[in-house]
Scaffold this motif. Structure first.
Motif, short mmCIF file in Angstrom:
data_model
loop_
_atom_site.label_atom_id
_atom_site.label_comp_id
_atom_site.label_asym_id
_atom_site.label_seq_id
_atom_site.Cartn_x
_atom_site.Cartn_y
_atom_site.Cartn_z
N UNK A 102 0.73 -1.11 -0.05
CA UNK A 102 -0.06 0.07 0.14
C UNK A 102 0.98 1.12 0.04
N UNK A 103 2.02 1.15 -0.07
CA UNK A 103 3.09 2.22 -0.11
C UNK A 103 2.70 2.97 -1.30
N UNK A 104 2.59 4.41 -1.04
CA UNK A 104 2.39 5.37 -2.17
C UNK A 104 0.70 5.52 -2.65
N UNK A 105 -0.16 4.71 -2.05
CA UNK A 105 -1.65 4.79 -2.49
C UNK A 105 -2.38 5.81 -1.56
N UNK A 106 -1.69 6.02 -0.46
CA UNK A 106 -2.52 7.16 0.54
C UNK A 106 -3.00 6.49 1.90
N UNK A 107 -2.92 7.17 2.86
CA UNK A 107 -3.29 6.57 4.02
C UNK A 107 -4.86 6.13 4.36
N UNK A 108 -5.51 6.58 3.39
CA UNK A 108 -7.00 6.25 3.36
C UNK A 108 -7.51 5.26 2.47
#
Length: 332
Positions: A102-108
């Motif tokens: 999920x790195x780079x996809x945003x915290x939400x």
């Protein structure tokens, strides 16, 4: 050794109030109430019943409220592992092979059960697949209660040549495998719910009809049926008021065994590619897609498999509990 005589002082006279002689300490229960009491004593069946109710309620609620659009594709989110917010739960932290997918996809951005090869939310698709399976089960139940029960009562009640002809029809229909019937439906209709429903409509009611017919042959010569004939009640009225209530236990038990069979039938057809067409989700199509990436993305197969196993196991355990509750003689 000399015989010992018992003294009258050793005995105490017990007086019983005449009003207590006819008192029934155990509350009177109807057949249904007694059956439900026995069902509640079966812990496995009770737990299974609540699991089925919970799954059904969730499936209905997710028609209006769903985590995501089950058919929405986003290749940027393809094959993401399960993740629940930023809680860092092992197995649900978004890591795969030691890397944060999920790195780079945003915290939400996170998906509770991950995504498939087209970036579709797996949890939402499981909700849809479960709803389809329960709908197929409802249709199978409907045919059992209409065609199967009616056919069996008519065959057993009339008897004679009519019964012989109707049983030969059942033997002819049952000689054709369900899979062949489903394939024949594809020659007339496109793959989808229509062909599956028609396949179930043609063959799914046979077992119910045979059981009802056998029981009707036993009940039609009972005293309460002969009494109803004596007072001039018609055949349909006798069937509805006297036969159906006495057949209720068999109807309920066989219905509960029909449901998991229908769920498995739909999942099998979708798994081999002749069930529901894409992009509609079903447990069978989810299993088929997950099997293709089992070695690299095992979660895509494991979670749909868990759902179908829980459904099948819950319905079978509940059916066993109902059989023991409505037929105490079957208990070992």
């Amino acid at each position: 050794m000399a015989d010992e005589k018992l003294s009258p002082n050793l005995f105490k006279r017990v007086t019983v109030d005449s009003s207590e002689k006819e008192k029934i300490n155990t509350p009177a229960l109807t057949f249904t109430q007694d059956a439900m009491r026995r069902l509640r004593q079966n812990k496995a069946a009770t737990i299974s019943m609540w699991i089925i109710i919970a799954i059904a309620v969730i499936s209905i609620i997710t028609i209006f409220v769903s985590p995501a659009n089950p058919n929405k594709q986003n290749l940027a989110y393809a094959n993401l592992p399960p993740k629940i917010a930023n809680w860092g739960i092992p197995g649900f932290n978004g890591y795969q092979d030691g890397a944060n997918r999920y790195a780079g996809l945003g915290k939400n951005v996170w998906f509770v059960l991950g995504t498939d090869y087209l970036g579709r939310d797996l949890l939402s698709r499981i909700f849809v697949g479960t709803r389809v399976s329960l709908f197929i089960a409802f249709i199978a139940t409907l045919f059992d209660l209409t065609i199967g029960v009616t056919y069996g009562i008519i065959s057993g009640w009339i008897g004679g040549r009519v019964d012989t002809v109707m049983q030969r029809i059942i033997e002819i229909v049952s000689s054709v495998p369900n899979l062949v019937v489903a394939i024949l439906m594809l020659l007339v209709f496109k793959p989808g719910l229509t062909s599956i429903i028609l396949a179930i409509a043609l063959t799914g009611w046979i077992t119910m009809a045979r059981l009802i017919r056998a029981q009707t042959l036993q009940l039609r010569d009972q005293e309460f049926v002969l009494a109803a004939k004596t007072v001039g009640e018609s055949g349909p009225r006798i069937a509805w008021r006297h036969l159906v209530p006495n057949l209720s236990s068999i109807i309920i038990i066989q219905t509960m065994f029909t449901i998991p069979s229908a769920i498995f039938f739909e999942a099998f057809l979708s798994y081999i590619g002749i069930g529901l067409p894409a992009p509609t989700a079903s447990l069978g199509t989810l299993l088929s897609d997950g099997q293709k990436v089992l070695q690299v993305q095992p979660y895509q197969l494991i979670y749909p498999a868990i759902v179908i196993v829980v459904l099948m196991l819950a319905f079978n355990l509940l059916a066993d509990g109902l059989r023991d509750a409505f037929d105490p003689k079957s208990q070992r």
